[in-house]
Motif scaffolding. Structure first.
Motif, PDB file in Angstrom:
ATOM      1  N   ASP A 113       0.829  -1.211   0.000  1.00  0.00           N
ATOM      2  CA  ASP A 113       0.000   0.000   0.000  1.00  0.00           C
ATOM      3  C   ASP A 113       0.861   1.257   0.000  1.00  0.00           C
ATOM      4  O   ASP A 113       0.547   2.248  -0.681  1.00  0.00           O
ATOM      5  N   ALA A 114       1.950   1.231   0.760  1.00  0.00           N
ATOM      6  CA  ALA A 114       2.828   2.405   0.820  1.00  0.00           C
ATOM      7  C   ALA A 114       3.467   2.675  -0.536  1.00  0.00           C
ATOM      8  O   ALA A 114       3.567   3.840  -0.970  1.00  0.00           O
ATOM      9  N   SER A 174       1.086   6.932  -6.698  1.00  0.00           N
ATOM     10  CA  SER A 174      -0.057   7.833  -6.867  1.00  0.00           C
ATOM     11  C   SER A 174       0.360   9.282  -6.663  1.00  0.00           C
ATOM     12  O   SER A 174      -0.146  10.200  -7.336  1.00  0.00           O
ATOM     13  N   ALA A 175       1.303   9.506  -5.746  1.00  0.00           N
ATOM     14  CA  ALA A 175       1.749  10.875  -5.445  1.00  0.00           C
ATOM     15  C   ALA A 175       2.522  11.494  -6.597  1.00  0.00           C
ATOM     16  O   ALA A 175       2.708  12.714  -6.633  1.00  0.00           O
ATOM     17  N   PRO A 193      -5.658   0.451  -7.657  1.00  0.00           N
ATOM     18  CA  PRO A 193      -4.984   0.199  -6.381  1.00  0.00           C
ATOM     19  C   PRO A 193      -5.734  -0.740  -5.452  1.00  0.00           C
ATOM     20  O   PRO A 193      -5.108  -1.539  -4.738  1.00  0.00           O
ATOM     21  N   VAL A 223       2.272   1.813  -3.469  1.00  0.00           N
ATOM     22  CA  VAL A 223       1.216   2.281  -4.374  1.00  0.00           C
ATOM     23  C   VAL A 223       0.937   3.759  -4.123  1.00  0.00           C
ATOM     24  O   VAL A 223       0.740   4.550  -5.066  1.00  0.00           O
ATOM     25  N   ASP A 224       0.944   4.174  -2.845  1.00  0.00           N
ATOM     26  CA  ASP A 224       0.722   5.591  -2.519  1.00  0.00           C
ATOM     27  C   ASP A 224       1.827   6.466  -3.104  1.00  0.00           C
ATOM     28  O   ASP A 224       1.562   7.588  -3.562  1.00  0.00           O
ATOM     29  N   VAL A 225       3.075   5.965  -3.088  1.00  0.00           N
ATOM     30  CA  VAL A 225       4.187   6.729  -3.673  1.00  0.00           C
ATOM     31  C   VAL A 225       3.967   6.930  -5.164  1.00  0.00           C
ATOM     32  O   VAL A 225       4.183   8.031  -5.696  1.00  0.00           O
ATOM     33  N   THR A 282      -3.046   9.830 -12.086  1.00  0.00           N
ATOM     34  CA  THR A 282      -4.438   9.756 -11.648  1.00  0.00           C
ATOM     35  C   THR A 282      -5.346   9.579 -12.855  1.00  0.00           C
ATOM     36  O   THR A 282      -5.276  10.384 -13.796  1.00  0.00           O
TER      37      THR A 282
END
Length: 486
Positions: A170-171, A177-178, A213, A173-175, A182
């Motif tokens: 998850d971490a 996305s940042a 995600p 994937v968040d990187v 999108t």
């Protein structure tokens, strides 16, 4: 050690016996050094002896096929991956990291879920023991292996991932996305030990495309479960793999926006052993349809020397393409009428592909099979590069030559050679509805397009042999099939 370094330079061929002898000599030399140091310092140096034994044990495990990966990272970003990371992320992803970080080619960014994560997940749920126990009790029949395969895949999909692994996925994937992607969509690709190495495993393992995600964990388990598909398991058994030599890493990449995609072979051999040209197969949209043989493709033959001129081409009518659906997965879409009959690659794009392909061949010192895509802005993305397997000539048996000496030639000198030689047998045309378990023994399998998921001899007729003949009195009239027309 210097001698072993020379052997790794790419100019030598060596076998496992050389490695065993070299390691044995190193063992002796290091043990003597530790012993002599103990004498000089008048100390027992217990810690040094214990360290030597630990290293020696790991080397022995490696040479026995039991790789040591415990304690490594569960996930790795692509920027930290190189060819030396093969044990952690498998051959496919380690090579992809090499392309981005050393050759500075444009590849989709992402991260790898490592073999350490695989062992953590499988061990915690008792799945490695289940696989080994099931194989030990296997009766040797296809039905028995089918049942064991179904059991393993169902248990994998039903088993929970360790919470630390889920948190780290998850971490990562968040990187991604940042970074401004999108909505974020990911491609999850297999990268098992041995994949794309001496054994191909092409079409054996799963690839999950256009995954949002929220579905990454489920897609990861799907790829891991494909490690124990009936096709992959049978392939490993036939090639002598042991269960302790099986580990699946998974690459999670940002989905490239695919305008046109395909495959490049940096070497094609129509006669003799010399590489005569490069060949590009391309179609509109995503490349999964090209790799799977599910769509018509344009074919281009290119010179292997600058300026990589086009030698020949065959332009297909491309009526459909794979595109990314808004909510995930891929869907078929009709190609706009003006684009259906024109080449999907420009001369500039072909030259860029050729330049990159030859640089990969020079870097890896052998012909390459390259998957690629051009996005909507015309930028080239390399999705994968692996060694290209070229078949050698096979001997012609006297009975076959005698049987074909007066045969009617259907066509000659066309298509790409997938397997050289002469053979005889019943022709069976297949499609997606054909049950391959019931395929006749000794027959020739012909789909409309070549597909890696089918057996090794699977190829379109124009791709199997440079000359096709029909011995008198054996063959029925040829059916009106696009496979034969090609």
């Amino acid at each position: 050690m210097a001698d072993m370094g020379d052997k790794l330079g790419g100019e030598y061929i060596f076998d496992s016996k050389y490695i065993e002898d070299a390691c044995s000599q190193l063992d002796d030399q290091v043990f003597k050094l530790v012993s002599d140091m103990s004498v000089l310092t008048q100390s027992k140096n217990t810690a040094l002896f214990l360290a030597f034994e630990r290293v020696q044990h790991r080397l022995q495990e490696e040479m026995a096929g039991r790789r040591h990966v415990e304690g490594g990272p569960l996930v790795l970003p692509f920027k930290n991956i190189g060819i030396e990371s093969e044990d952690e992320v498998g051959g496919k992803i380690s090579q992809l990291g090499d392309l981005a970080n050393r050759l500075h080619l444009q590849t989709p960014n992402g991260f790898a879920i490592t073999t350490t994560a695989f062992f953590s997940f499988m061990s915690r749920n008792g799945l490695l023991e289940l696989a080994q126990t099931g194989l030990d009790g296997w009766d040797g029949t296809d039905q028995g292996l089918h049942e064991l395969s179904d059991l393993m895949q169902a248990r994998i999909m039903d088993s929970p991932l360790p919470w630390r692994l889920v948190a780290q996925i998850d971490a990562m994937v968040d990187v991604l996305s940042a970074d401004g992607h999108t909505p974020l969509r990911l491609a999850l690709r297999s990268s098992a030990w041995g994949e794309d190495g001496d054994s191909s495993f092409a079409g054996q393992y799963a690839t999950e495309l256009n995954i949002p995600p929220a579905r990454v964990v489920e897609a990861y388990k799907t790829v891991v479960a494909s490690t124990y598909s009936i096709e992959a398991w049978r392939y490993r058994i036939d090639r002598g793999y042991r269960e302790n030599e099986v580990a699946m890493a998974v690459g999670c990449q940002i989905m490239a926006e695919s305008h046109v995609s395909g495959v490049l072979f940096t070497c094609t051999q129509n006669s003799g052993s010399a590489c005569e040209a490069m060949v590009v197969s391309a179609a509109w949209g995503g490349g999964a349809a090209v790799v799977a043989g599910e769509t018509a493709t344009d074919t281009f033959f290119l010179s292997r020397t600058p300026p990589y001129r086009q030698i020949a081409s065959s332009i297909a009518r491309k009526t459909r393409m794979l595109t990314a659906a808004p909510r995930g997965d891929l869907v078929w879409q009709e190609v706009a009428e003006p684009l259906q009959g024109i080449p999907c690659l420009s001369d500039y794009q072909l030259a860029e592909l050729a330049r990159v392909g030859m640089s990969l061949e020079r870097y890896y010192k052998r012909p390459q099979d390259v998957e690629w895509t051009f996005d909507g802005q015309g930028s080239l993305h390399i999705l994968q590069s692996r060694p290209l397997r070229t078949g050698g000539d096979t001997g012609l048996s006297v009975p076959v030559q005698a049987a074909t000496s007066k045969a009617e030639v259907i066509f000659a000198g066309k298509g790409l050679v997938a397997q050289r030689g002469v053979a005889m047998g019943k022709v069976v045309l297949v499609d997606h509805n054909t049950d391959l378990d019931q395929f006749p023994d000794g027959a020739f399998l012909f789909p409309s397009t070549p597909r890696p998921a089918m057996p090794a001899l699977c190829a379109a007729p124009a791709a199997l042999s440079p000359t096709w003949v029909r011995p008198p009195g054996i063959w029925p009239p040829l059916p009106a099939s696009s496979a034969y027309q090609r």
